[in-house]
Design a protein around this motif. Structure first.
Motif, PDB file in Angstrom:
ATOM      1  N   ILE A 203      42.779  53.227  24.886  1.00 40.17           N
ATOM      2  CA  ILE A 203      44.119  53.009  25.082  1.00 40.17           C
ATOM      3  C   ILE A 203      44.290  51.424  25.338  1.00 40.17           C
ATOM      4  O   ILE A 203      45.294  50.851  24.861  1.00 40.17           O
ATOM      5  N   LYS A 204      43.596  51.039  26.348  1.00 42.53           N
ATOM      6  CA  LYS A 204      43.657  49.703  26.897  1.00 42.53           C
ATOM      7  C   LYS A 204      43.424  48.722  25.664  1.00 42.53           C
ATOM      8  O   LYS A 204      44.007  47.621  25.604  1.00 42.53           O
ATOM      9  N   LYS A 205      42.391  49.213  24.965  1.00 45.19           N
ATOM     10  CA  LYS A 205      42.035  48.212  23.828  1.00 45.19           C
ATOM     11  C   LYS A 205      43.148  47.995  22.750  1.00 45.19           C
ATOM     12  O   LYS A 205      43.300  46.807  22.508  1.00 45.19           O
ATOM     13  N   TYR A 206      43.639  49.114  22.463  1.00 48.00           N
ATOM     14  CA  TYR A 206      44.498  49.002  21.374  1.00 48.00           C
ATOM     15  C   TYR A 206      45.955  48.464  22.065  1.00 48.00           C
ATOM     16  O   TYR A 206      46.738  47.954  21.293  1.00 48.00           O
ATOM     17  N   ARG A 207      46.263  48.666  23.102  1.00 49.32           N
ATOM     18  CA  ARG A 207      47.323  48.393  23.974  1.00 49.32           C
ATOM     19  C   ARG A 207      47.539  46.678  24.176  1.00 49.32           C
ATOM     20  O   ARG A 207      48.453  45.959  23.748  1.00 49.32           O
ATOM     21  N   GLU A 208      46.375  46.342  24.334  1.00 50.30           N
ATOM     22  CA  GLU A 208      46.222  44.821  24.284  1.00 50.30           C
ATOM     23  C   GLU A 208      46.116  44.031  23.054  1.00 50.30           C
ATOM     24  O   GLU A 208      46.590  42.868  22.837  1.00 50.30           O
ATOM     25  N   ILE A 209      45.649  44.663  22.038  1.00 50.84           N
ATOM     26  CA  ILE A 209      45.631  44.203  20.882  1.00 50.84           C
ATOM     27  C   ILE A 209      47.103  44.140  20.415  1.00 50.84           C
ATOM     28  O   ILE A 209      47.616  42.993  19.654  1.00 50.84           O
ATOM     29  N   ARG A 210      48.050  45.033  20.509  1.00 52.35           N
ATOM     30  CA  ARG A 210      49.394  45.180  20.357  1.00 52.35           C
ATOM     31  C   ARG A 210      50.251  44.161  21.153  1.00 52.35           C
ATOM     32  O   ARG A 210      51.239  44.079  21.183  1.00 52.35           O
ATOM     33  N   GLY A 211      49.623  43.432  22.430  1.00 47.66           N
ATOM     34  CA  GLY A 211      50.230  42.752  23.446  1.00 47.66           C
ATOM     35  C   GLY A 211      51.364  43.396  24.086  1.00 47.66           C
ATOM     36  O   GLY A 211      52.270  42.673  24.314  1.00 47.66           O
ATOM     37  N   LEU A 212      51.083  44.736  24.254  1.00 44.85           N
ATOM     38  CA  LEU A 212      51.930  45.398  25.284  1.00 44.85           C
ATOM     39  C   LEU A 212      51.338  45.613  26.677  1.00 44.85           C
ATOM     40  O   LEU A 212      50.046  45.361  26.859  1.00 44.85           O
ATOM     41  N   THR A 213      52.110  45.441  27.514  1.00 42.01           N
ATOM     42  CA  THR A 213      51.686  45.686  29.027  1.00 42.01           C
ATOM     43  C   THR A 213      51.688  47.372  29.458  1.00 42.01           C
ATOM     44  O   THR A 213      52.123  47.986  28.483  1.00 42.01           O
ATOM     45  N   GLN A 214      51.158  47.625  30.230  1.00 46.62           N
ATOM     46  CA  GLN A 214      51.301  49.080  30.752  1.00 46.62           C
ATOM     47  C   GLN A 214      52.381  49.634  30.833  1.00 46.62           C
ATOM     48  O   GLN A 214      53.034  50.594  30.679  1.00 46.62           O
TER      49      GLN A 214
END
Length: 75
Positions: free
Chosen positions: A8-19
């Motif tokens: 989740i963290k990896k894909y979230r960061e790839i998409r440039g999204l914050t928590q």
């Protein structure tokens, strides 16, 4: 950290999204996303896995780490 939390963290960061961004997109709190990513909650409800996958443009299997295992089994 759990495999799903790491993904989740990896894909979230790839998409440039914050928590906060991800939480708002799936109708949950930032704390829920933090719990998933940190491994505090390891039993992520399926509807949340599906919602997170849609937002992160990946499959639930990729988030769960199953996609890699399936490919290795085929190879």
């Amino acid at each position: 950290m759990s495999v799903i939390g790491e993904n989740i963290k990896k894909y979230r960061e790839i998409r440039g999204l914050t928590q906060v961004d991800l939480a708002a997109a799936i109708g949950e709190s930032k704390q829920t996303i933090w719990k998933y990513e940190s491994g505090t909650v390891t039993n992520v409800p399926l509807p949340n896995i599906e919602a997170i996958a849609r937002v992160l443009h990946c499959s639930p299997a990729e988030l769960s780490g199953w996609a890699d295992n399936e490919q290795q089994a085929i190879d």
